[in-house]
Design an enzyme around this catalytic site. Structure first.
Site, PDB file in Angstrom:
ATOM      1  N   LYS A  96      -0.757  -8.910  -9.629  1.00  0.00           N
ATOM      2  CA  LYS A  96      -2.105  -8.973  -9.036  1.00  0.00           C
ATOM      3  C   LYS A  96      -2.569 -10.413  -8.798  1.00  0.00           C
ATOM      4  O   LYS A  96      -3.289 -10.673  -7.843  1.00  0.00           O
ATOM      5  CB  LYS A  96      -3.118  -8.252  -9.944  1.00  0.00           C
ATOM      6  N   ASP A 149     -10.741  -2.842  -8.218  1.00  0.00           N
ATOM      7  CA  ASP A 149     -10.826  -2.280  -9.575  1.00  0.00           C
ATOM      8  C   ASP A 149     -12.279  -2.252 -10.065  1.00  0.00           C
ATOM      9  O   ASP A 149     -12.761  -1.226 -10.543  1.00  0.00           O
ATOM     10  CB  ASP A 149      -9.970  -3.098 -10.552  1.00  0.00           C
TER      11      ASP A 149
END
Ligand code: ATR
Length: 282
Positions: free
Chosen positions: A74, A110
């Protein structure tokens, strides 16, 4: 049986990570695309860190439209992208990438997925006092989105204090009207308690003492497997409303889908797929 339409014009999305073989996203996103009539599949692309630039080149070559990024890439994917959303830039982390005329653009869904999971459940965040336990990547995304969503107080608790302090600093920078701290105040009550640590995932342990659960009006655990961690079991026993991490998982995917397609995601289809995937784990 679900029928997937696939032909010479099928478009490709996917997920990049290592490992990706347990990801629920290929099934959930493929069913979502097909549910709204898009001729698209979403595939797993396991890779090694040193192959990331070549993988992006290959994606360009074969016309991959967009992809998700999961652990451990990420942050590592960021240098290879051309543009970042504001959230992704602040976090230095990306879980969703879309191909644009100006190259690859990275987003982080997220935290926004977490906040949306609460708002879809009818939980308003405005002015609320929130305790966030943990200070890893998940906590950073959640703290950023909470700070941008008008919460009044954010208390970040972590085993390693310096990591909590860093996230608190970031949250305050984003919203200087927010009251941030890395401790709890005695005798105080909190609106929402969030666990973002892995405590409870592989063990029957709670990340916080019962005394903190007792003063919380709502408890959210971002763990979805097991569906009821010891923390949530305690909250249920005390009659405190709670939620596990399934909806965060769902809405980070919903937000990614909406970035890619510009269309409303078929949320029910996606939720059913996630529940099927979890059930098949046994
Ligand atoms: P993620 O990116 O998924 O959020 P992570 O970066 O590994 O995962 O972060 C895990 C978080 O859980 C960290 O805040 C970690 O605490 P430290 O910062 O002190 O490492 C916390 N954590 C993990 N195991 C823990 C445990 N047994 N007790 C308390 N905190 C724990």
């Amino acid at each position: 049986m679900t029928c997937i339409s696939i032909d010479g014009k099928t478009e490709i999305y996917g997920i990049v990570g290592n490992p990706v073989d347990h990801s629920f996203s290929p099934k959930m996103q493929t069913l979502a695309f097909q549910a709204i009539g898009e001729n698209t599949v979403y595939l797993p692309f396991p890779t090694e860190e040193k192959q990331l630039p070549r993988l992006l080149e290959a994606f360009r070559l074969i016309g991959v439209r967009g992809f998700n990024v999961t652990v451990p890439f990420k942050e590592k994917i960021v240098p290879f992208l051309d543009r970042l959303s504001r959230e992704a830039e602040i976090l230095g982390s990306v879980n969703t990438v879309v191909g644009t005329d100006e190259g690859w653009k990275g987003y982080s869904t997220d935290g926004s997925g977490f906040v949306r999971s609460l708002s879809e459940a009818g939980v308003s965040l405005a002015g609320k006092s929130v305790v966030l336990v943990g200070a890893g990547g998940g906590a950073r995304s959640i703290a950023l989105s909470l700070a941008s969503s008008g919460v009044g107080e954010l208390h970040i608790l972590n085993r390693t204090l310096s990591k909590a302090e860093k996230i608190a600093g970031m949250a305050f920078k984003v919203n200087s009207g927010l009251s941030v701290s890395t401790v709890l105040e005695p005798q105080k009550r909190y609106d929402i308690l969030i666990n973002s640590t892995s405590v409870g995932m592989h063990d029957r342990k709670s990340p916080v003492p019962d005394s903190l659960i007792d003063v919380s009006a709502m408890v959210v655990d971002i763990i979805y497997n097991p569906p009821q961690t010891l923390l949530l079991q305690k909250a249920v026993q005390k009659g405190i409303p709670c939620n596990n991490g399934l909806d965060m998982l769902l809405y980070q995917g919903v937000e990614a889908f909406e970035i890619w397609t510009g269309k409303k995601a078929p949320v029910e289809t996606m939720k059913t797929s996630l529940l099927d995937s979890i059930e098949s784990l046994g």
